[in-house]
Design a protein around this motif. Sequence first.
Motif, PDB file in Angstrom:
ATOM      1  N   GLY A 142       0.939  -1.463  -0.087  1.00  0.00           N
ATOM      2  CA  GLY A 142       0.133   0.186   0.192  1.00  0.00           C
ATOM      3  C   GLY A 142       1.005   1.231  -0.071  1.00  0.00           C
ATOM      4  N   ALA A 143       1.619   1.398  -0.672  1.00  0.00           N
ATOM      5  CA  ALA A 143       2.703   2.343  -0.588  1.00  0.00           C
ATOM      6  C   ALA A 143       1.616   3.801  -1.660  1.00  0.00           C
ATOM      7  CB  ALA A 143       3.866   2.129  -2.250  1.00  0.00           C
ATOM      8  N   GLY A 144       0.881   3.902  -1.869  1.00  0.00           N
ATOM      9  CA  GLY A 144       0.075   5.110  -1.979  1.00  0.00           C
ATOM     10  C   GLY A 144       1.117   5.893  -3.089  1.00  0.00           C
ATOM     11  N   PRO A 145       1.181   6.765  -2.618  1.00  0.00           N
ATOM     12  CA  PRO A 145       1.660   8.435  -2.990  1.00  0.00           C
ATOM     13  C   PRO A 145       3.451   8.463  -3.097  1.00  0.00           C
ATOM     14  CG  PRO A 145       0.776   9.538  -1.681  1.00  0.00           C
ATOM     15  CD  PRO A 145       0.971   8.485  -1.473  1.00  0.00           C
ATOM     16  N   GLY A 146       4.036   6.574  -2.520  1.00  0.00           N
ATOM     17  CA  GLY A 146       5.399   6.199  -1.963  1.00  0.00           C
ATOM     18  C   GLY A 146       6.145   7.512  -1.086  1.00  0.00           C
ATOM     19  N   LEU A 147       5.726   8.064  -0.233  1.00  0.00           N
ATOM     20  CA  LEU A 147       6.953   9.435   0.307  1.00  0.00           C
ATOM     21  C   LEU A 147       8.137   7.806   1.217  1.00  0.00           C
ATOM     22  CD1 LEU A 147       7.642  11.261   1.625  1.00  0.00           C
ATOM     23  CD2 LEU A 147       6.481  11.168   3.548  1.00  0.00           C
ATOM     24  N   VAL A 148       7.278   6.465   1.152  1.00  0.00           N
ATOM     25  CA  VAL A 148       7.909   5.415   2.456  1.00  0.00           C
ATOM     26  C   VAL A 148       8.805   4.991   1.902  1.00  0.00           C
ATOM     27  CG1 VAL A 148       7.455   3.249   3.925  1.00  0.00           C
ATOM     28  CG2 VAL A 148       6.394   5.504   4.859  1.00  0.00           C
ATOM     29  N   SER A 149       8.505   4.775   0.361  1.00  0.00           N
ATOM     30  CA  SER A 149       9.367   4.320  -0.383  1.00  0.00           C
ATOM     31  C   SER A 149      10.490   4.581  -1.142  1.00  0.00           C
ATOM     32  CB  SER A 149       8.363   3.589  -1.698  1.00  0.00           C
ATOM     33  OG  SER A 149       8.061   2.371  -1.821  1.00  0.00           O
ATOM     34  N   ILE A 150      10.705   6.644  -1.516  1.00  0.00           N
ATOM     35  CA  ILE A 150      11.285   6.505  -1.696  1.00  0.00           C
ATOM     36  C   ILE A 150      12.431   6.695  -0.296  1.00  0.00           C
ATOM     37  CG2 ILE A 150      11.583   9.601  -1.649  1.00  0.00           C
ATOM     38  CD1 ILE A 150       8.998   9.110  -3.178  1.00  0.00           C
ATOM     39  N   VAL A 151      12.101   7.124   0.635  1.00  0.00           N
ATOM     40  CA  VAL A 151      12.854   7.345   2.398  1.00  0.00           C
ATOM     41  C   VAL A 151      13.646   6.224   2.436  1.00  0.00           C
ATOM     42  CG1 VAL A 151      13.206   7.452   4.528  1.00  0.00           C
ATOM     43  CG2 VAL A 151      11.314   8.773   2.689  1.00  0.00           C
ATOM     44  N   ALA A 152      12.869   5.188   1.737  1.00  0.00           N
ATOM     45  CA  ALA A 152      13.865   3.644   1.600  1.00  0.00           C
ATOM     46  C   ALA A 152      14.781   3.445   0.953  1.00  0.00           C
ATOM     47  CB  ALA A 152      12.503   2.350   2.521  1.00  0.00           C
ATOM     48  N   SER A 153      14.625   3.789  -0.165  1.00  0.00           N
ATOM     49  CA  SER A 153      15.595   3.932  -1.026  1.00  0.00           C
ATOM     50  C   SER A 153      16.308   4.930  -1.019  1.00  0.00           C
ATOM     51  CB  SER A 153      14.756   4.465  -1.898  1.00  0.00           C
ATOM     52  OG  SER A 153      15.473   4.348  -3.310  1.00  0.00           O
ATOM     53  N   VAL A 154      15.957   5.680  -0.684  1.00  0.00           N
ATOM     54  CA  VAL A 154      17.350   7.006  -0.277  1.00  0.00           C
ATOM     55  C   VAL A 154      17.860   6.427   0.542  1.00  0.00           C
ATOM     56  CG1 VAL A 154      17.649   9.255   0.956  1.00  0.00           C
ATOM     57  CG2 VAL A 154      15.744   9.104  -1.024  1.00  0.00           C
ATOM     58  N   LEU A 155      17.598   5.919   1.690  1.00  0.00           N
ATOM     59  CA  LEU A 155      18.831   4.944   2.543  1.00  0.00           C
ATOM     60  C   LEU A 155      19.593   4.579   2.238  1.00  0.00           C
ATOM     61  CD1 LEU A 155      16.156   5.681   5.480  1.00  0.00           C
ATOM     62  CD2 LEU A 155      18.068   6.882   5.573  1.00  0.00           C
ATOM     63  N   GLY A 156      19.333   3.672   1.399  1.00  0.00           N
ATOM     64  CA  GLY A 156      19.955   3.150   0.380  1.00  0.00           C
ATOM     65  C   GLY A 156      19.392   1.524   0.467  1.00  0.00           C
ATOM     66  N   GLY A 157      17.909   1.589   0.402  1.00  0.00           N
ATOM     67  CA  GLY A 157      17.458   0.164   0.829  1.00  0.00           C
ATOM     68  C   GLY A 157      17.125  -0.590  -1.411  1.00  0.00           C
ATOM     69  N   GLN A 158      17.038  -1.453  -1.509  1.00  0.00           N
ATOM     70  CA  GLN A 158      15.805  -2.182  -2.938  1.00  0.00           C
ATOM     71  C   GLN A 158      14.625  -2.340  -2.445  1.00  0.00           C
ATOM     72  OE1 GLN A 158      18.532  -5.287  -4.423  1.00  0.00           O
ATOM     73  NE2 GLN A 158      20.192  -5.004  -3.067  1.00  0.00           N
ATOM     74  N   VAL A 159      13.892  -1.378  -3.146  1.00  0.00           N
ATOM     75  CA  VAL A 159      13.072  -0.595  -2.812  1.00  0.00           C
ATOM     76  C   VAL A 159      11.936  -1.619  -3.906  1.00  0.00           C
ATOM     77  CG1 VAL A 159      11.101   0.668  -2.083  1.00  0.00           C
ATOM     78  CG2 VAL A 159      13.052   1.210  -1.516  1.00  0.00           C
ATOM     79  N   THR A 160      10.681  -2.358  -3.227  1.00  0.00           N
ATOM     80  CA  THR A 160       9.595  -2.823  -4.142  1.00  0.00           C
ATOM     81  C   THR A 160       8.075  -1.961  -3.624  1.00  0.00           C
ATOM     82  OG1 THR A 160      10.943  -4.676  -4.859  1.00  0.00           O
ATOM     83  CG2 THR A 160       8.323  -4.135  -4.934  1.00  0.00           C
ATOM     84  N   ALA A 161       7.863  -1.433  -4.506  1.00  0.00           N
ATOM     85  CA  ALA A 161       6.749  -0.356  -3.828  1.00  0.00           C
ATOM     86  C   ALA A 161       5.243  -0.855  -4.582  1.00  0.00           C
ATOM     87  CB  ALA A 161       7.031   1.162  -3.986  1.00  0.00           C
ATOM     88  N   THR A 162       4.438  -1.115  -3.764  1.00  0.00           N
ATOM     89  CA  THR A 162       3.574  -1.844  -4.222  1.00  0.00           C
ATOM     90  C   THR A 162       2.195  -1.210  -4.241  1.00  0.00           C
ATOM     91  OG1 THR A 162       2.829  -3.458  -2.589  1.00  0.00           O
ATOM     92  CG2 THR A 162       4.050  -3.931  -3.969  1.00  0.00           C
ATOM     93  N   ASP A 163       0.985  -1.586  -5.249  1.00  0.00           N
ATOM     94  CA  ASP A 163      -0.718  -0.982  -4.692  1.00  0.00           C
ATOM     95  C   ASP A 163      -1.836  -0.878  -5.535  1.00  0.00           C
ATOM     96  OD1 ASP A 163      -2.775   0.992  -3.200  1.00  0.00           O
ATOM     97  OD2 ASP A 163      -0.903   1.962  -2.964  1.00  0.00           O
ATOM     98  N   LEU A 164      -2.695  -0.800  -5.909  1.00  0.00           N
ATOM     99  CA  LEU A 164      -3.934  -0.823  -6.604  1.00  0.00           C
ATOM    100  C   LEU A 164      -3.247  -0.163  -7.570  1.00  0.00           C
ATOM    101  CD1 LEU A 164      -6.629  -0.567  -4.225  1.00  0.00           C
ATOM    102  CD2 LEU A 164      -5.448  -3.023  -4.897  1.00  0.00           C
ATOM    103  N   PRO A 165      -3.526  -1.102  -8.884  1.00  0.00           N
ATOM    104  CA  PRO A 165      -3.877  -0.463  -9.513  1.00  0.00           C
ATOM    105  C   PRO A 165      -3.730   0.544 -10.926  1.00  0.00           C
ATOM    106  CG  PRO A 165      -5.286  -2.032 -10.531  1.00  0.00           C
ATOM    107  CD  PRO A 165      -4.536  -2.212  -9.133  1.00  0.00           C
ATOM    108  N   ASP A 166      -5.018   1.851 -10.133  1.00  0.00           N
ATOM    109  CA  ASP A 166      -5.267   2.990 -10.115  1.00  0.00           C
ATOM    110  C   ASP A 166      -4.580   3.694  -9.470  1.00  0.00           C
ATOM    111  OD1 ASP A 166      -6.342   2.237  -7.588  1.00  0.00           O
ATOM    112  OD2 ASP A 166      -7.826   3.459  -8.072  1.00  0.00           O
TER     113      ASP A 166
END
Length: 264
Positions: A120-144
């Motif tokens: 449920g990444a939504g607009p992506g803030l958490v995934s972005i922060v995790a990526s900035v901190l060095g993670g290999q991130v897969t962001a998921t959510d509903l298709p729309d």
Amino acid sequence: MDVCLSSEQQPGHLGKGPSTPDGWLEAEEEGDLHKDGTSRPPGDSNKIEPSLQSLQKFVPTDYASYTQEHYLFAGKKIVIQESIESYGTVVWPGAMALCQYLEEHTEELNLQDAKILEIGAGPGLVSIVASVLGGQVTATDLPDVLGNLQYNLLKNTLKCTAHLPEVKELVWGEDLEQNFPKSTCYYDYVLASDVVYHHYFLDKLLATMVYLCQPGTVLLWANKFRFSTDYEFLDKFKQVFDTKLLAEFPESSVKLFKAVLRWD
């Protein structure tokens, strides 16, 4: 779900930018944004991951509903395109709390090169922060909402993170083995924020959390507790996960849990 975030007073939030009805077409410093929402650095026509290229952007019925929100985490200014037309295109309090925790406990969590999936990444803030901190991130959510998620991820991570995040569709409880086979999809961390609210898919959400967690996977779940059903979900959650309360944010009623799937 309440829309008022009081975000200007929360750590990491820098306030609202101007509305940008034509935000999809604005040029970025790194390159131009294309009609499909992808970004291409100058002189580079083939380096965007295919999974990002293939997605369709989220198109609101009213472009005036779009705003640009500014956040500061991990020393980086992050610009998120949001729209009040969808729950999945707004940053919720749990996301702010989870980002704050990731930022403050980066070394302890050992996020560098960690494999991370956000539910449920939504607009992506958490995934972005995790990526900035060095993670290999897969962001998921509903298709729309994947298009808006894709846009925000590219806008904030392209050419400035070690790993470009991946965007994948995830419908809770559906086609999990087909889309996320356990043989090839292992995650050090599964992240989730404000995924529990007044909806009818809580059993499927829990089943998805269980499926994605293998031995060694740590689930970090931050949620604003609003309804009795939230606590009912927490009770079921504790039956299948060894759970520890990591932090509480009284001003936003957010609780942050660390959980590891029980294998006995």
